[in-house]
Design a protein around this motif. Sequence first.
Motif, PDB file in Angstrom:
ATOM      1  N   UNK A  77       7.711   4.301   3.366  1.00  0.00           N
ATOM      2  CA  UNK A  77       6.488   4.624   2.632  1.00  0.00           C
ATOM      3  C   UNK A  77       6.484   6.103   2.265  1.00  0.00           C
ATOM      4  N   UNK A  78       5.630   6.457   1.315  1.00  0.00           N
ATOM      5  CA  UNK A  78       5.334   7.854   0.974  1.00  0.00           C
ATOM      6  C   UNK A  78       6.583   8.693   0.749  1.00  0.00           C
ATOM      7  N   UNK A  79       7.554   8.135   0.042  1.00  0.00           N
ATOM      8  CA  UNK A  79       8.800   8.832  -0.243  1.00  0.00           C
ATOM      9  C   UNK A  79       9.133   8.683  -1.714  1.00  0.00           C
ATOM     10  N   UNK A  80       9.626   9.741  -2.306  1.00  0.00           N
ATOM     11  CA  UNK A  80       9.932   9.747  -3.736  1.00  0.00           C
ATOM     12  C   UNK A  80      11.246  10.488  -3.959  1.00  0.00           C
TER      13      UNK A  80
ATOM     14  N   UNK B 171      10.144  -8.549  -6.759  1.00  0.00           N
ATOM     15  CA  UNK B 171       9.268  -7.664  -7.528  1.00  0.00           C
ATOM     16  C   UNK B 171       8.152  -7.052  -6.688  1.00  0.00           C
ATOM     17  N   UNK B 172       7.892  -7.589  -5.532  1.00  0.00           N
ATOM     18  CA  UNK B 172       6.768  -7.133  -4.718  1.00  0.00           C
ATOM     19  C   UNK B 172       7.253  -6.673  -3.344  1.00  0.00           C
ATOM     20  N   UNK B 173       6.689  -5.575  -2.868  1.00  0.00           N
ATOM     21  CA  UNK B 173       6.995  -5.079  -1.531  1.00  0.00           C
ATOM     22  C   UNK B 173       5.710  -4.588  -0.875  1.00  0.00           C
ATOM     23  N   UNK B 174       5.454  -5.081   0.327  1.00  0.00           N
ATOM     24  CA  UNK B 174       4.345  -4.599   1.164  1.00  0.00           C
ATOM     25  C   UNK B 174       4.948  -3.779   2.297  1.00  0.00           C
ATOM     26  N   UNK B 175       4.349  -2.629   2.595  1.00  0.00           N
ATOM     27  CA  UNK B 175       4.943  -1.739   3.602  1.00  0.00           C
ATOM     28  C   UNK B 175       3.872  -1.138   4.502  1.00  0.00           C
TER      29      UNK B 175
ATOM     30  N   UNK C 150       1.291   0.409   1.991  1.00  0.00           N
ATOM     31  CA  UNK C 150       1.847   0.582   0.648  1.00  0.00           C
ATOM     32  C   UNK C 150       2.087  -0.778   0.003  1.00  0.00           C
ATOM     33  N   UNK C 151       1.782  -0.817  -1.290  1.00  0.00           N
ATOM     34  CA  UNK C 151       2.101  -1.993  -2.094  1.00  0.00           C
ATOM     35  C   UNK C 151       2.861  -1.526  -3.331  1.00  0.00           C
TER      36      UNK C 151
END
Length: 777
Positions: free
Chosen positions: A134-137, A508-512, A555-556
């Motif tokens: 999560x929270x990574x770019x 296509x979808x990721x829940x984190x 995160x979604x």
Amino acid sequence: MVKLNLLCCFVALCISSTAIAQQVQGEIHGEIVDVNSETPIPFASITIVGSSPPKGSSSDIDGQFVISNIDVGRISLEVSCIGYETMILSEVVVRSKGNEFIRVGLRENMQILGEIVVRPTQEKERPLNKMATVSAKQLNMEEASRYAGGFDDPARLVSSFAGVAGSVGNNLLVVRGNSPKGILWQIEGIPVPNPNHFGEITGFGGGGITALSSTTIGNSDFFTGAFPAEYGSALSSVFDLTIRNGNSHEYHHSFQASFLGLDLASEGPISRKSNSSYLINYRYSTLGLLGLGIQYQDLSFKVNLPTKNIGNFSIWGLGLIDATDSAPDPDTTEVGSQWQYYDDLSTETAKLATGILGISHKNFFGEKMFVKTTVTASSSNIIAHNSRLDSTYSSDYQLDNVEYQSMDYRIASVLNTKFGRRHTNKTGVLFTNLNFNFKLEQALEFGLPLSNIANDNGSGNLMQAYSQSSFILGKWQINPGVHYLYFTLNDKHSLEPRLGINFRPNDRNTWSLGYGLHSQVEKLSFYLADVPVNGQTKQLNKSMGLTKAHHVVLSYDRMFGERTHLRIEPYFQYLFNVPVIDNSYFSMSNVTDDFFINSELQNSGTAQNMGVDLTIEQFFHKGFYYLVTMSIFDSKYIDGAGQEHNTPFNRKLISNVLVGKEWLVKSRNLFSANMKYTYLGGGWQHPVRESESLENEEVVLDYNNPYSVQNPTSHVVSVTFTYRINKKRHSSLWSLQVLNVLGAKEYLGYQYNFKEHTIDVNTDAIILPNLSYRFEF
């Protein structure tokens, strides 16, 4: 007849130049590796998307590939290999000269063959760090020069990301309501001192502009919360920067001149046989020549030395030197003139120097394991003085003095093991030897001699260890980890669990979910400050504990089509053990640039940040991209008196809209236009006791109601225009970047107006243009 002949010649030249333009081509070199083991992947297929007939290459036994005779412009690459997820690299820039080496990491395909059709993954969808959930770019430095507001600076680039508030006058970053001092800077996988020009005196954790040129930074990661286990001593965010390897096949050189200064760069092979290379970049600011009182220069380099039997060695470094000097205008101090603000009588001087030298060694043991060890030595030196004339211009009284030197030695080693397709582990240690020598002084009142705030020298150690695994269980990915930190200066330690969970119901979808307990060691002078006690001073803060924080992030992620990405991240951060002053509004969580703290501190403060970050991004496609971000949040703290207040960073709402378009001109050149709009809710400051301030002819703040006045909202517009010209043997780039085109004001507090006898709001409306020309050959 003469005119007709000239016309025919002109037409012929145009036709000839068009034909030549169509023949201008470039080539791309790269490497394909397994993202978990980082071992080369042979026989991978690399294809230019949409090429007809299909054009591409395949990787050799060492994972290396080259594609030649590519028309200049932008292309997308599809990288595939049996047993791995297909990866798409969107809109890679192809120049006639100076193309960067491309390194692609592929993930093993965990789906059973024939069970599901897996969508090719866009490279930008995921960070480089395989443990991040999560929270990574991921940062692409080509975007730093293209994005409006990026200004070739990674710190300014990330101010476009959700949850991040930047400014025009500096590159300090407030991430999810946290002070900029909570940022961890890493280069080549190891912590480094603040790598920004005028760092620390502009603000802790940032400065004016990053000292690493965008031409030397490779693809990197930026984290805004719930960091993986390898990152310690950070509360706010993490910059994990890499210095790219130089081109090991051909020599490239460049020269750039701009309003800000000169930039020289060179790279190329040392030995083509061994793929060794060098990369060096030097920048010199010419602002001092323009009479602005600002000078800076920096040098960065990397030498990459692969060997056949004993692994890969690299030697890298960064050095920067800064100086600033401002004095009262002679017109202000002439007899009979009347100055307006105290700033008109002030003198500020500062000299800063930072040097970092690192040696890294990476060795593979079979195809499943590698060890990387890095040793660094870094030094930092700050000398800064502030003084002010009295109202008669006859005496110049010193206001403060900062002399801060540090010399740090670090050694880090990490063992990366891929136990199988479904389990990878990363375990490492980091030892830091901190050597310091500082003298901090401040006048308690104007006209009085300087009083000692902190004056000490010595050393201490910071020991860190971590381990984190990644397990793939069907549609689930679970990344449990732990980080341990021990600070020998005051015998404080912290054991910090970390956890990341991904659930992908489809492609296509990721829940984190991400969780982490984090802590931070403060500036050493805060621990060793000389606290006044009964006419003497004692180092009462030496036993001060570590500030800590719980980070929880949901995160979604969803992909719409092949190039549009949506991310929604609600988060909650609870800071505790925060140093505060008893019965005072002061909290260490709000500090940004104050060296002079010598009150007794106790770890009884708390703070909390909660909000939601929204990102909608269309990746670069057919010359067009956009990025829309919005952050809605609330940031509060509890002081030493048990009272809750806004933090100064509680802007409530931040939003960015970036959009850009690129056109191919004359079949070989690229023109782009880019715009960024930023909505910044106002920060908070203390109210003014107006009657008392007017009576004393000096700003008197009301500390009984801290951070209760909100500044106005800011609307910041920035633009970037670029034009790249590709020739057969060289290329060039014209660029115009303008920060804050409309002159939006930044609010800096209050000041007493001696001409009007009023209390004025201190604002700064900086419009920063930079026209540059870059020649590459």
